[in-house]
Design an enzyme around this catalytic site. Structure first.
Site, PDB file in Angstrom:
ATOM      1  N   SER A 141       1.063  -1.170   0.161  1.00  0.00           N
ATOM      2  CA  SER A 141      -0.006   0.222   0.055  1.00  0.00           C
ATOM      3  C   SER A 141       1.058   1.265  -0.119  1.00  0.00           C
ATOM      4  O   SER A 141       2.039   1.157   0.675  1.00  0.00           O
ATOM      5  CB  SER A 141      -0.763  -0.091   1.303  1.00  0.00           C
ATOM      6  OG  SER A 141      -1.673   1.241   1.375  1.00  0.00           O
ATOM      7  N   TYR A 154      -1.725  -1.052  10.288  1.00  0.00           N
ATOM      8  CA  TYR A 154      -1.742  -1.364   8.918  1.00  0.00           C
ATOM      9  C   TYR A 154      -0.645  -1.088   8.149  1.00  0.00           C
ATOM     10  O   TYR A 154       0.110  -1.671   7.344  1.00  0.00           O
ATOM     11  CB  TYR A 154      -2.900  -0.766   8.203  1.00  0.00           C
ATOM     12  CG  TYR A 154      -3.217  -1.161   6.800  1.00  0.00           C
ATOM     13  CD1 TYR A 154      -3.625  -2.247   6.461  1.00  0.00           C
ATOM     14  CD2 TYR A 154      -2.669  -0.078   5.767  1.00  0.00           C
ATOM     15  CE1 TYR A 154      -3.656  -2.482   5.051  1.00  0.00           C
ATOM     16  CE2 TYR A 154      -3.225  -0.311   4.645  1.00  0.00           C
ATOM     17  CZ  TYR A 154      -3.650  -1.614   4.122  1.00  0.00           C
ATOM     18  OH  TYR A 154      -3.837  -1.672   2.728  1.00  0.00           O
TER      19      TYR A 154
END
Length: 252
Positions: A141, A154
């Site tokens: 990401s 995350y």
């Protein structure tokens, strides 16, 4: 099997592929693109019903796969492997400030986003090394490179995926195996829809404003990059992280 470079551009004919988290969102788009390119795909997902529905649509195989369960990963590999291509796509997020999270939250997010990548790669590599061919493609990401307010754990887990990808590329180049990662920006997926539902339109505006193109990406745009990395045309690319994010983080 044809030698590298002899295939039609973007074709994966005869390749066996595993896509984790393949039942919906980015994973489903990758499955469809691989199926269209001639690969034989196993759709691994914790939601077997959704995976089976997609498998029926594209003529592929569904397998229940909890990527946080290393034993289940090994069993799946024995039953459905070996694989030429592994796409570690499964992931989970939790939108909350770090001080509002718990050690249990950390363990779950690290297991799904990072340890799962370890497990699937570890299970797949021996056969790839024996075959002297393999493609490991990890979905990370842009949050891994930029950080994410409300997504500290995350972001940290996805940052680990980038470092892991580089290490696997170094260790396995001598076997003809490449390892790369894709860093999506804000993509129109169920995970993003959940974040917007929790944070409202303000979250959506902030995400789109963070990109130069001022729009959300589509799952198919990630799938196109994954298909390229899986193909023979990307045989000289390894250890890289490719942003597919509309210029996220570049300002403007």
């Amino acid at each position: 099997m044809p030698a590298p470079g002899t295939r039609t551009f973007g074709r994966l004919d005869g390749r066996r592929a595993l896509v984790s988290g393949g039942a919906q969102g980015i994973g489903a788009a990758i499955v469809r693109s691989f199926a269209d390119a001639g690969a034989r795909v196993v759709i691994g997902d914790v939601d077997l019903a959704k995976a089976s529905d997609l498998a029926g649509q594209v003529g592929m195989i569904a397998a229940r796969l909890d990527v946080a369960d290393t034993g289940m990963v090994q069993e799946m590999m024995l039953q459905h492997g070996p694989f030429d291509i592994v796409v570690n796509n499964a992931g989970a997020d939790q939108h909350a400030f770090f001080t509002d999270t718990t050690p249990e939250d950390w363990a779950r997010l690290i297991a799904v986003n990072l340890v799962s990548t370890f497990a699937c790669t570890h299970a797949a590599l021996p056969a790839m090394q024996a075959a002297r061919f393999g493609r490991i493609i990890n979905i990370t990401s842009e949050a891994a490179r930029l950080g994410s307010k409300g997504g500290a754990v995350y972001s940290a887990a996805k940052g680990g995926v980038i470092a892991f990808t580089k290490s696997i590329a170094r260790e396995n180049a001598r076997f003809g195996i490449t390892a790369n990662s894709i860093a999506p920006g804000p993509i129109r997926t169920p995970m993003l829809e959940l974040a917007v539902a929790e944070g409202g339109d303000r979250i959506l505006r902030a995400m789109t404003d963070a990109t130069l193109l001022r729009r959300l990406g589509e799952p198919e745009e990630i799938a196109a990059a994954v298909l390229f990395l899986a193909s023979d045309q990307a045989a000289y690319i390894t250890g890289e992280t490719i942003g597919v994010s509309g210029g996220m983080g570049l300002g403007g």
